[in-house]
Design a protein around this motif. Sequence first.
Motif, PDB file in Angstrom:
ATOM      1  N   ALA A 124      43.865  -3.377  38.501  1.00  0.00           N
ATOM      2  CA  ALA A 124      42.677  -2.762  39.114  1.00  0.00           C
ATOM      3  C   ALA A 124      41.400  -3.297  38.462  1.00  0.00           C
ATOM      4  O   ALA A 124      40.409  -3.573  39.154  1.00  0.00           O
ATOM      5  CB  ALA A 124      42.748  -1.244  38.976  1.00  0.00           C
ATOM      6  N   ILE A 125      41.417  -3.462  37.141  1.00  0.00           N
ATOM      7  CA  ILE A 125      40.253  -4.009  36.432  1.00  0.00           C
ATOM      8  C   ILE A 125      39.986  -5.441  36.891  1.00  0.00           C
ATOM      9  O   ILE A 125      38.846  -5.812  37.169  1.00  0.00           O
ATOM     10  CB  ILE A 125      40.467  -3.935  34.904  1.00  0.00           C
ATOM     11  N   ASP A 126      41.037  -6.256  36.981  1.00  0.00           N
ATOM     12  CA  ASP A 126      40.875  -7.650  37.412  1.00  0.00           C
ATOM     13  C   ASP A 126      40.351  -7.732  38.840  1.00  0.00           C
ATOM     14  O   ASP A 126      39.480  -8.553  39.143  1.00  0.00           O
ATOM     15  CB  ASP A 126      42.199  -8.403  37.296  1.00  0.00           C
ATOM     16  N   THR A 127      40.868  -6.880  39.714  1.00  0.00           N
ATOM     17  CA  THR A 127      40.412  -6.869  41.104  1.00  0.00           C
ATOM     18  C   THR A 127      38.936  -6.482  41.191  1.00  0.00           C
ATOM     19  O   THR A 127      38.160  -7.116  41.906  1.00  0.00           O
ATOM     20  CB  THR A 127      41.266  -5.904  41.945  1.00  0.00           C
ATOM     21  N   ARG A 128      38.547  -5.454  40.433  1.00  0.00           N
ATOM     22  CA  ARG A 128      37.150  -5.004  40.436  1.00  0.00           C
ATOM     23  C   ARG A 128      36.234  -6.083  39.842  1.00  0.00           C
ATOM     24  O   ARG A 128      35.155  -6.336  40.372  1.00  0.00           O
ATOM     25  CB  ARG A 128      37.022  -3.698  39.650  1.00  0.00           C
ATOM     26  N   ALA A 129      36.663  -6.709  38.756  1.00  0.00           N
ATOM     27  CA  ALA A 129      35.862  -7.778  38.143  1.00  0.00           C
ATOM     28  C   ALA A 129      35.684  -8.930  39.123  1.00  0.00           C
ATOM     29  O   ALA A 129      34.579  -9.479  39.265  1.00  0.00           O
ATOM     30  CB  ALA A 129      36.518  -8.265  36.850  1.00  0.00           C
ATOM     31  N   ASN A 130      36.757  -9.303  39.822  1.00  0.00           N
ATOM     32  CA  ASN A 130      36.674 -10.369  40.820  1.00  0.00           C
ATOM     33  C   ASN A 130      35.686  -9.999  41.927  1.00  0.00           C
ATOM     34  O   ASN A 130      34.868 -10.829  42.335  1.00  0.00           O
ATOM     35  CB  ASN A 130      38.065 -10.648  41.404  1.00  0.00           C
ATOM     36  N   THR A 131      35.743  -8.764  42.395  1.00  0.00           N
ATOM     37  CA  THR A 131      34.827  -8.311  43.447  1.00  0.00           C
ATOM     38  C   THR A 131      33.379  -8.381  42.982  1.00  0.00           C
ATOM     39  O   THR A 131      32.504  -8.852  43.723  1.00  0.00           O
ATOM     40  CB  THR A 131      35.176  -6.867  43.872  1.00  0.00           C
ATOM     41  N   LEU A 132      33.116  -7.929  41.762  1.00  0.00           N
ATOM     42  CA  LEU A 132      31.749  -7.948  41.243  1.00  0.00           C
ATOM     43  C   LEU A 132      31.226  -9.375  41.091  1.00  0.00           C
ATOM     44  O   LEU A 132      30.067  -9.659  41.431  1.00  0.00           O
ATOM     45  CB  LEU A 132      31.687  -7.215  39.901  1.00  0.00           C
ATOM     46  N   VAL A 133      32.072 -10.272  40.599  1.00  0.00           N
ATOM     47  CA  VAL A 133      31.636 -11.655  40.414  1.00  0.00           C
ATOM     48  C   VAL A 133      31.414 -12.330  41.759  1.00  0.00           C
ATOM     49  O   VAL A 133      30.432 -13.061  41.953  1.00  0.00           O
ATOM     50  CB  VAL A 133      32.650 -12.445  39.549  1.00  0.00           C
TER      51      VAL A 133
END
Length: 131
Positions: free
Chosen positions: A7-16
Amino acid sequence: MEKLKSAIDTRANTLVRRELWGGLGFLVVQTMALMRLTFWELTWDVMEPICFYLTSTYFMAGYAFFLRTSKEPSFEGFYQNRFSTKQKHLMRLHNFDIGKYNELRAKCSPSTTPNFDSLAASPFGHSPQHN
């Protein structure tokens, strides 16, 4: 912990990705403004030095990025740097212990499990390089 890391990786990818699209929007608007100034408001004789200094500024920003991160000033290098920064921030926000995560992964499958220091696999099809 796997679900939270995912979930953290998915959110970080979305933000970037959102940052990158915002950067593209900025460059499109800037290019349109420079075209407008060059062909309608002013002339190329006035705009040429402005464009030169603008280009030089972008080059210096790329060079500063390289000096700061030791990564190639490319879109992939910028993505990896921003992803790592966002990922670390989200891990702190969610109290995610990357050391404990790596330890548990190593215990579960010591021969096939990679050690994640902070970066996830790159969305460009290969793992990021660490310098």
